[in-house]
Write a protein that holds these residues in place. Structure first.
Motif, PDB file in Angstrom:
ATOM      1  N   HIS A 109       0.867  -1.490  -0.201  1.00  0.00           N
ATOM      2  CA  HIS A 109      -0.122  -0.335   0.418  1.00  0.00           C
ATOM      3  C   HIS A 109       0.679   1.006   0.005  1.00  0.00           C
ATOM      4  CE1 HIS A 109      -3.665  -1.944   1.831  1.00  0.00           C
ATOM      5  NE2 HIS A 109      -3.180  -3.130   0.557  1.00  0.00           N
ATOM      6  N   VAL A 110       0.655   2.027  -0.463  1.00  0.00           N
ATOM      7  CA  VAL A 110       1.209   3.479  -1.241  1.00  0.00           C
ATOM      8  C   VAL A 110       0.765   4.975  -0.209  1.00  0.00           C
ATOM      9  CG1 VAL A 110       2.889   4.550  -2.417  1.00  0.00           C
ATOM     10  CG2 VAL A 110       3.108   2.348  -3.030  1.00  0.00           C
ATOM     11  N   LEU A 111       1.757   5.516   0.388  1.00  0.00           N
ATOM     12  CA  LEU A 111       1.317   6.659   1.065  1.00  0.00           C
ATOM     13  C   LEU A 111       1.338   7.573  -0.687  1.00  0.00           C
ATOM     14  CD1 LEU A 111       0.700   8.548   3.329  1.00  0.00           C
ATOM     15  CD2 LEU A 111       3.062   8.712   3.783  1.00  0.00           C
ATOM     16  N   ILE A 112       0.699   8.262  -0.292  1.00  0.00           N
ATOM     17  CA  ILE A 112       0.423   9.764  -1.360  1.00  0.00           C
ATOM     18  C   ILE A 112       0.302  10.657  -0.656  1.00  0.00           C
ATOM     19  CG2 ILE A 112      -0.435  10.357  -3.720  1.00  0.00           C
ATOM     20  CD1 ILE A 112       1.145   8.155  -4.069  1.00  0.00           C
ATOM     21  N   ARG A 113       1.720  11.078  -0.128  1.00  0.00           N
ATOM     22  CA  ARG A 113       1.751  12.296   0.292  1.00  0.00           C
ATOM     23  C   ARG A 113       3.143  13.014   0.147  1.00  0.00           C
ATOM     24  NH1 ARG A 113       3.074  13.702   6.704  1.00  0.00           N
ATOM     25  NH2 ARG A 113       1.961  15.882   6.897  1.00  0.00           N
ATOM     26  N   PRO A 114       2.126  14.511  -0.776  1.00  0.00           N
ATOM     27  CA  PRO A 114       3.546  14.555  -1.504  1.00  0.00           C
ATOM     28  C   PRO A 114       4.727  16.396  -0.452  1.00  0.00           C
ATOM     29  CG  PRO A 114       1.651  16.593  -1.374  1.00  0.00           C
ATOM     30  CD  PRO A 114       1.151  15.053  -0.871  1.00  0.00           C
ATOM     31  N   ARG A 115       3.936  16.297   1.177  1.00  0.00           N
ATOM     32  CA  ARG A 115       4.846  17.160   2.012  1.00  0.00           C
ATOM     33  C   ARG A 115       4.745  16.922   3.420  1.00  0.00           C
ATOM     34  NH1 ARG A 115       1.380  20.137   3.950  1.00  0.00           N
ATOM     35  NH2 ARG A 115       0.149  21.057   2.263  1.00  0.00           N
ATOM     36  N   PHE A 116       5.429  16.865   3.885  1.00  0.00           N
ATOM     37  CA  PHE A 116       4.527  16.609   5.356  1.00  0.00           C
ATOM     38  C   PHE A 116       3.731  18.418   6.113  1.00  0.00           C
ATOM     39  CE2 PHE A 116       8.133  19.689   6.059  1.00  0.00           C
ATOM     40  CZ  PHE A 116       7.665  20.437   8.036  1.00  0.00           C
ATOM     41  N   GLY A 117       3.025  18.097   6.494  1.00  0.00           N
ATOM     42  CA  GLY A 117       2.396  19.363   7.150  1.00  0.00           C
ATOM     43  C   GLY A 117       0.573  18.993   7.340  1.00  0.00           C
ATOM     44  N   ASP A 118      -0.135  20.277   7.100  1.00  0.00           N
ATOM     45  CA  ASP A 118      -1.016  20.322   6.456  1.00  0.00           C
ATOM     46  C   ASP A 118      -1.686  19.231   5.871  1.00  0.00           C
ATOM     47  OD1 ASP A 118      -1.599  21.337   4.526  1.00  0.00           O
ATOM     48  OD2 ASP A 118      -1.828  23.025   6.180  1.00  0.00           O
ATOM     49  N   PHE A 119      -3.107  18.474   5.650  1.00  0.00           N
ATOM     50  CA  PHE A 119      -3.717  17.597   4.048  1.00  0.00           C
ATOM     51  C   PHE A 119      -4.594  18.897   3.135  1.00  0.00           C
ATOM     52  CE2 PHE A 119      -3.042  15.286   8.144  1.00  0.00           C
ATOM     53  CZ  PHE A 119      -1.735  13.724   7.666  1.00  0.00           C
ATOM     54  N   LEU A 120      -3.817  20.171   3.308  1.00  0.00           N
ATOM     55  CA  LEU A 120      -4.756  20.931   2.158  1.00  0.00           C
ATOM     56  C   LEU A 120      -4.071  21.640   1.614  1.00  0.00           C
ATOM     57  CD1 LEU A 120      -7.103  22.756   1.795  1.00  0.00           C
ATOM     58  CD2 LEU A 120      -6.062  24.344   3.078  1.00  0.00           C
ATOM     59  N   TYR A 121      -3.622  20.955   0.490  1.00  0.00           N
ATOM     60  CA  TYR A 121      -3.332  21.164  -0.554  1.00  0.00           C
ATOM     61  C   TYR A 121      -3.558  22.050  -1.898  1.00  0.00           C
ATOM     62  CZ  TYR A 121      -1.566  16.708   1.368  1.00  0.00           C
ATOM     63  OH  TYR A 121      -1.098  16.105   1.800  1.00  0.00           O
ATOM     64  N   THR A 122      -2.482  22.487  -2.464  1.00  0.00           N
ATOM     65  CA  THR A 122      -2.565  23.581  -3.648  1.00  0.00           C
ATOM     66  C   THR A 122      -3.252  22.705  -4.735  1.00  0.00           C
ATOM     67  OG1 THR A 122      -0.318  23.680  -4.466  1.00  0.00           O
ATOM     68  CG2 THR A 122      -0.478  24.843  -2.775  1.00  0.00           C
ATOM     69  N   ASP A 123      -3.137  23.895  -5.708  1.00  0.00           N
ATOM     70  CA  ASP A 123      -4.176  22.866  -7.110  1.00  0.00           C
ATOM     71  C   ASP A 123      -2.514  21.851  -7.382  1.00  0.00           C
ATOM     72  OD1 ASP A 123      -6.120  23.787  -7.334  1.00  0.00           O
ATOM     73  OD2 ASP A 123      -6.081  25.297  -8.468  1.00  0.00           O
ATOM     74  N   GLU A 124      -1.365  22.673  -6.995  1.00  0.00           N
ATOM     75  CA  GLU A 124       0.285  22.182  -8.405  1.00  0.00           C
ATOM     76  C   GLU A 124       0.421  20.392  -7.335  1.00  0.00           C
ATOM     77  OE1 GLU A 124       2.148  22.619 -10.802  1.00  0.00           O
ATOM     78  OE2 GLU A 124       0.705  24.114 -11.294  1.00  0.00           O
ATOM     79  N   GLU A 125      -0.259  20.530  -5.801  1.00  0.00           N
ATOM     80  CA  GLU A 125       0.237  19.979  -5.793  1.00  0.00           C
ATOM     81  C   GLU A 125      -0.603  18.399  -5.506  1.00  0.00           C
ATOM     82  OE1 GLU A 125       2.350  21.640  -1.092  1.00  0.00           O
ATOM     83  OE2 GLU A 125       0.557  21.413  -1.456  1.00  0.00           O
ATOM     84  N   PHE A 126      -1.642  19.139  -6.047  1.00  0.00           N
ATOM     85  CA  PHE A 126      -2.938  17.966  -6.387  1.00  0.00           C
ATOM     86  C   PHE A 126      -2.672  17.021  -7.764  1.00  0.00           C
ATOM     87  CE2 PHE A 126      -6.774  16.548  -8.931  1.00  0.00           C
ATOM     88  CZ  PHE A 126      -7.138  15.636  -6.725  1.00  0.00           C
ATOM     89  N   MET A 127      -2.357  17.733  -8.414  1.00  0.00           N
ATOM     90  CA  MET A 127      -2.022  17.322 -10.073  1.00  0.00           C
ATOM     91  C   MET A 127      -1.591  16.732  -9.579  1.00  0.00           C
ATOM     92  SD  MET A 127      -1.812  20.698 -12.329  1.00  0.00           S
ATOM     93  CE  MET A 127      -1.588  20.042 -13.358  1.00  0.00           C
TER      94      MET A 127
END
Length: 254
Positions: free
Chosen positions: A56-74
């Motif tokens: 099972h693979v974690l998808i999390r672009p950075r540490f910190g909160d879970f409110l992501y920018t459009d670029e992070e979501f892409m």
């Protein structure tokens, strides 16, 4: 299998140790020391080569909160698609809105991206759940989205502290969603929580801290977050996993 013992790993060495200890599946991450981020695809491929457990693979672009920018979501959408296409048994995702609700629309898009590549790909909602505004509303939303598993400490710093909520979540989830207990899990904690919560799924790193083999050490030059030593390495301890597995085997044997 009557139970799940998921080992959270961020290296090939840890994956091998977890499998040797008796884990039933991996959550593969990068950078566990900061709570975990999306692993490198080459790490994923190497773990596939070396081990036989479902990943099972974690998808999390950075540490910190879970409110992501459009670029992070892409980026997350691309990562979900890639890992689902290359053999991940599940992707581990989670996004919140600014007011602390589960971001249903964004979650739905990631789930669609995963299952477009592999219709059988499972979905885990990670510990974004633990910082959402209302856990029961989030559980209902997760059910509607088709989430298979929720990783949670019961919205507490540790699963022991969160035991009352975990018990209620297991009851409300029923057979629809697997409640995967994490945060502070070890053999003793599993033994304590099994009869209390009714849970059957546990998530642990089983980590031990290894001293660096560097003999020359230039101190006082940090490469990352303050307070994190450059001369300590986290690895999964096969014995810690084996002890947890023994508790589960014994409990479910009856």
């Amino acid at each position: 299998m009557k139970f799940v013992l998921e080992a959270c790993v961020d290296s090939v060495e840890s994956a091998r140790a977890a499998q040797a200890g008796g884990a039933t599946r991996f959550e593969l991450c990068g950078n566990l020391i900061i709570g975990g981020t999306t692993p490198d695809p080459f790490l994923f491929s190497r773990v596939q080569e070396c081990c036989t457990l479902p990943i099972h693979v974690l998808i999390r672009p950075r540490f910190g909160d879970f409110l992501y920018t459009d670029e992070e979501f892409m980026l997350m959408e691309q990562q979900v698609s890639w890992f689902a296409a290359h053999g991940a048994r599940a992707v581990v995702i989670g996004m919140l809105t600014p007011n602390g609700a589960l971001d249903r629309d964004s979650m739905a898009r990631l789930i669609e991206a995963a299952r477009a590549q592999n219709p059988d790909c499972k979905i885990t909602l990670h510990r974004a759940f633990d910082v959402c505004r209302d856990p029961f509303t989030a559980l209902k939303t997760a059910k509607k989205l088709g989430v298979n598993t929720i990783l949670t400490s019961g919205q507490a710093a540790s699963c022991v502290q969160g035991a009352p909520l975990l018990t209620e979540l297991v009851h409300r989830a029923g057979d629809t969603v697997e409640i995967l207990i994490g945060a502070g899990v070890n053999a003793a904690v599993i033994g304590d929580l099994l009869p209390v919560t009714g849970a059957h799924a546990f998530h642990m790193s089983g980590k031990r801290t290894l001293d660096s083999q560097m003999t020359y050490r230039r101190e006082g030059v940090p490469m990352g977050l303050p307070g994190i030593s450059e001369f300590e390495i986290w690895r999964t301890d096969a014995q810690a996993i084996a002890q947890a597995r023994q508790v589960l085997d014994t409990y479910f044997a009856g």
